[in-house]
Design a protein around this motif. Sequence first.
Motif, short mmCIF file in Angstrom:
data_model
loop_
_atom_site.label_atom_id
_atom_site.label_comp_id
_atom_site.label_asym_id
_atom_site.label_seq_id
_atom_site.Cartn_x
_atom_site.Cartn_y
_atom_site.Cartn_z
N THR A 115 33.68 20.32 -10.80
CA THR A 115 34.04 21.25 -11.87
C THR A 115 35.41 20.95 -12.47
O THR A 115 35.96 21.78 -13.19
CB THR A 115 34.01 22.69 -11.34
OG1 THR A 115 34.80 22.78 -10.15
CG2 THR A 115 32.59 23.13 -11.04
N VAL A 118 36.00 21.09 -16.69
CA VAL A 118 34.81 21.58 -17.38
C VAL A 118 35.18 22.55 -18.49
O VAL A 118 36.17 23.27 -18.42
CB VAL A 118 33.82 22.28 -16.41
CG1 VAL A 118 33.37 21.34 -15.31
CG2 VAL A 118 34.44 23.54 -15.82
N ALA A 134 28.49 22.28 -19.59
CA ALA A 134 29.90 21.93 -19.53
C ALA A 134 30.11 20.47 -19.88
O ALA A 134 29.30 19.60 -19.55
CB ALA A 134 30.47 22.22 -18.14
N THR A 136 32.85 17.36 -19.44
CA THR A 136 33.94 16.92 -18.57
C THR A 136 34.42 15.55 -19.02
O THR A 136 33.79 14.91 -19.88
CB THR A 136 33.47 16.84 -17.11
OG1 THR A 136 32.69 15.64 -16.93
CG2 THR A 136 32.61 18.05 -16.73
N THR A 141 27.43 18.03 -17.95
CA THR A 141 26.92 18.60 -16.71
C THR A 141 26.34 19.98 -16.95
O THR A 141 26.74 20.68 -17.88
CB THR A 141 28.04 18.65 -15.64
OG1 THR A 141 27.48 19.07 -14.39
CG2 THR A 141 29.12 19.63 -16.05
N ARG A 148 25.28 21.91 -9.20
CA ARG A 148 25.29 21.10 -10.41
C ARG A 148 23.91 20.47 -10.52
O ARG A 148 23.58 19.52 -9.83
CB ARG A 148 26.37 20.00 -10.31
CG ARG A 148 26.51 19.20 -11.60
CD ARG A 148 27.59 18.15 -11.49
NE ARG A 148 27.20 17.05 -10.62
CZ ARG A 148 27.94 15.96 -10.41
NH1 ARG A 148 29.14 15.87 -10.98
NH2 ARG A 148 27.53 15.00 -9.62
#
Length: 394
Positions: A115, A118, A134, A136, A141, A148
């Motif tokens: 994470t 994100v 999200a 990144t 993701t 995830r």
Amino acid sequence: MCLRVKFYPPDPAALKEEITRYLVFLQVKRDLYHGRLLCKTSDAALLAAYILQAEIGDYDPGKHPEGYSSKFQFFPKHSEKLERRIAEIHKTELIGQTPETSELNFLQKAQTLETYGVDPHPCKDVSGNPAFLAFTPFGFTVLQGNRRVHFLKWLEVTKLKFEAKTFHIYATQNEDRKIILTYFAPTPEACKHLWKCGVENQAFYKLEKSSQVRTVSSGNLFFKGSRFRYSGKVAKEVMEQSARIKRDPPEIHRAGMVPSRSCPSITHGPRLTSVPRTRRRAVHISIMEGLESLRDSAHSTPVRSVSHGDSFMSSRGHLEDSSEASTSGVISDETYSPSDSVLPTPVAEHGVELPSARHLNGSPCSIDEEKESEARALKEGVGCGGVKHAATGL
């Protein structure tokens, strides 16, 4: 207006200047506090211990009584077991680390988490289950429950597309395996915002030069759609430019972890009472969330105001495991549920027309009244004025 990091560095250690790393440290620390950077308890304890070491230095029995770590809030929720583990690591494993070293170690640990960096957008899958899409530094993701469930590298993503509330991600893996993921945003405006964020992130992290940026269209042969073009340098150019900086290192004024009324908890404490009201609910929400996000942006870690009985992270209920989710995709023991105030700027379902009349403290006023109010504010050292626009800068 609230300033924050938009594009996270894939490798924070590669940043040349310490002041840049410090600013990224502040942002990632705030992500941890807001629930964006969700991780397993063992990782969370280490991250919090690094923050303690960076901000209060080595453990000193004379200054740090029993339970000292419980007085500060690193996450949305704490547990007594986690607090004891944070203090144990701080006392025994981090002695002698300077603030610079602790901050760098914090960033190097954070970048390994699923994470890290994100930008969560709330959506639903084709079955109606809630999820967070999200972007990144490493790819696209999908976070669902405490897992995830999907991850696609930027090189694998071939197209991002939206139609009304529907968002599509096209990708190719292993040259012959084509993937199409479909999710649904709350409103068409939110879906368009999601698409633009994806286009920006893909261009920034995937391309070698900004000259390679092209205008992207969401349409097809029968649908005109929207057009958007990312404007700015790409990641490689930014890092190359950073490496060529030649100047004396700027002085860094670090904020200590001192109990202060300027650092309230994001989930507790009264709202600001001076926020002007508006007849448009969507605009009112934007104002409130923008001010609350700004209010919670202080550098030092907030003093805790929750009870010891609270769990480590807030949870909205676990979702059933999907067939594609695996044990390797588990990001935490708790459900991913970032604070609402740091989600993307809320977008009204229809275009928002702000009233043409000027307002002071929620009441209509004339231009002369507005000028008089501004003059009084200058004398008192407090700024106030008519509300013309409302937006949350994230």
